[in-house]
Design a protein around this motif. Structure first.
Motif, short mmCIF file in Angstrom:
data_model
loop_
_atom_site.label_atom_id
_atom_site.label_comp_id
_atom_site.label_asym_id
_atom_site.label_seq_id
_atom_site.Cartn_x
_atom_site.Cartn_y
_atom_site.Cartn_z
N UNK A 53 0.87 -1.27 0.01
CA UNK A 53 0.05 0.05 -0.04
C UNK A 53 0.79 1.23 0.07
N UNK A 54 2.44 1.29 -0.16
CA UNK A 54 2.90 2.55 -0.25
C UNK A 54 3.25 2.53 -1.77
N UNK A 55 2.61 3.69 -2.22
CA UNK A 55 2.63 3.97 -3.62
C UNK A 55 3.93 4.78 -4.23
N UNK A 56 5.16 4.20 -3.71
CA UNK A 56 6.42 4.73 -4.11
C UNK A 56 7.30 3.49 -4.91
N UNK A 57 7.98 4.19 -5.75
CA UNK A 57 8.79 3.24 -6.55
C UNK A 57 9.98 2.73 -5.71
N UNK A 58 9.76 2.00 -4.84
CA UNK A 58 10.55 1.24 -4.07
C UNK A 58 10.43 -0.22 -4.15
N UNK A 59 11.63 -0.83 -4.22
CA UNK A 59 11.54 -2.29 -4.10
C UNK A 59 12.74 -3.16 -3.42
N UNK A 60 12.45 -4.31 -2.97
CA UNK A 60 13.63 -5.14 -2.29
C UNK A 60 13.57 -6.28 -3.09
N UNK A 61 14.71 -7.19 -3.38
CA UNK A 61 14.89 -8.44 -3.86
C UNK A 61 16.06 -9.23 -3.25
N UNK A 62 15.74 -10.49 -2.78
CA UNK A 62 16.72 -11.34 -2.03
C UNK A 62 16.67 -12.73 -2.64
N UNK A 63 17.22 -13.13 -3.69
CA UNK A 63 17.13 -14.32 -4.30
C UNK A 63 18.25 -15.27 -3.73
N UNK A 64 19.16 -14.96 -2.96
CA UNK A 64 20.30 -15.66 -2.40
C UNK A 64 19.85 -16.79 -1.60
N UNK A 65 20.86 -17.82 -1.78
CA UNK A 65 20.18 -19.00 -0.78
C UNK A 65 20.44 -18.89 0.44
N UNK A 66 21.53 -17.98 0.91
CA UNK A 66 21.63 -17.91 2.54
C UNK A 66 20.52 -16.76 2.89
N UNK A 67 20.12 -15.82 2.30
CA UNK A 67 19.10 -14.78 2.52
C UNK A 67 20.36 -13.79 3.13
N UNK A 68 19.50 -12.66 3.56
CA UNK A 68 20.10 -11.62 4.33
C UNK A 68 20.96 -10.83 3.39
N UNK A 69 20.73 -10.76 2.08
CA UNK A 69 21.49 -10.15 0.93
C UNK A 69 20.57 -9.22 0.19
N UNK A 70 19.57 -8.63 0.76
CA UNK A 70 18.49 -7.86 -0.16
C UNK A 70 19.11 -6.67 -0.62
N UNK A 71 18.68 -6.36 -1.73
CA UNK A 71 18.84 -5.37 -2.71
C UNK A 71 18.00 -4.19 -2.44
N UNK A 72 18.13 -3.26 -2.01
CA UNK A 72 17.21 -2.14 -1.78
C UNK A 72 17.27 -1.12 -3.03
N UNK A 73 16.03 -0.95 -3.66
CA UNK A 73 15.94 -0.26 -5.03
C UNK A 73 15.10 0.93 -5.00
N UNK A 74 15.49 2.15 -5.35
CA UNK A 74 14.63 3.03 -5.35
C UNK A 74 14.55 3.53 -6.83
N UNK A 75 13.46 3.68 -7.54
CA UNK A 75 13.11 4.27 -9.03
C UNK A 75 13.94 3.27 -9.78
N UNK A 76 13.87 1.95 -9.71
CA UNK A 76 14.51 0.99 -10.59
C UNK A 76 14.00 1.13 -12.10
N UNK A 77 14.91 0.93 -12.96
CA UNK A 77 14.36 0.97 -14.69
C UNK A 77 15.58 -0.13 -15.15
N UNK A 78 14.80 -1.08 -16.11
CA UNK A 78 15.55 -2.05 -16.65
C UNK A 78 16.34 -1.29 -17.94
N UNK A 79 17.67 -1.16 -17.99
CA UNK A 79 18.38 -0.73 -19.15
C UNK A 79 18.55 -1.60 -20.32
N UNK A 80 18.76 -2.96 -19.86
CA UNK A 80 19.08 -4.02 -21.14
C UNK A 80 18.42 -5.44 -20.44
N UNK A 81 17.84 -5.84 -21.17
CA UNK A 81 17.39 -7.36 -21.15
C UNK A 81 17.79 -8.37 -21.94
#
Length: 164
Positions: A53-81
């Motif tokens: 419910x927070x309408x800001x361009x904020x995201x977190x991702x952590x796909x690590x096996x060990x966890x605890x390695x979250x990447x915090x992102x503001x205003x993310x944009x894909x430059x290349x796929x």
């Protein structure tokens, strides 16, 4: 830090594009901390602010096996796929109990601001890339099932409605 509830589909906020994050403040850092706690409690590999419910361009991702390695992102944009696709079973805590196989680029290069407000560029591959793309979709007001054909999407939403 706290676990925040995820807003349920079909809340209209899930269909709206989030606003730019603006300056990185103590409040931004606190929201990110809550998002990481919420992601870990699901458990999940990513979370976008509109999901709570927070309408800001904020995201977190952590796909690590060990966890605890979250990447915090503001205003993310894909430059290349990458051209090479990766198929992964995706779901959302906003629509629990259903999932679908979604094809997305296997790797992406993303530009975002970090906790210090510094612009970063980072390559994500595999599950990391899938999660980043999934979160950016949420920031744009899209759900993973929007990537399905009409028939599969309608079947998934009917199954979800029956579970409610």
């Amino acid at each position: 830090m706290a676990v925040r509830p995820c807003i349920p589909w079909p809340d209209p906020r899930l269909r709206r594009a989030a606003a730019g994050a603006g300056e990185i403040t103590d409040e931004t850092l606190s929201i990110w901390d809550d998002m990481v706690d919420t992601m870990e409690a699901m458990p999940g590999v990513g979370l976008a602010a509109p999901q709570i419910g927070v309408m800001l361009r904020l995201a977190v991702v952590d796909a690590s096996d060990a966890r605890g390695q979250a990447v915090r992102m503001a205003d993310p944009e894909i430059l290349h796929a990458s051209v090479q696709p990766r198929i992964h079973e995706e779901a959302s805590p906003n629509l629990p109990g259903v999932s679908a196989k979604i094809a997305r680029p296997r790797a992406v290069t993303v530009r975002f601001r970090d906790e210090t407000g510094t612009w970063r560029k980072r390559d994500f591959v595999g599950l990391w890339a899938t999660s980043v793309q999934h979160q950016i979709d949420h920031l744009d007001g899209r759900m993973y099932f929007d990537r399905l054909g009409r028939v599969k999407r309608d079947m998934l939403l009917r199954r979800a409605a029956k579970r409610r």
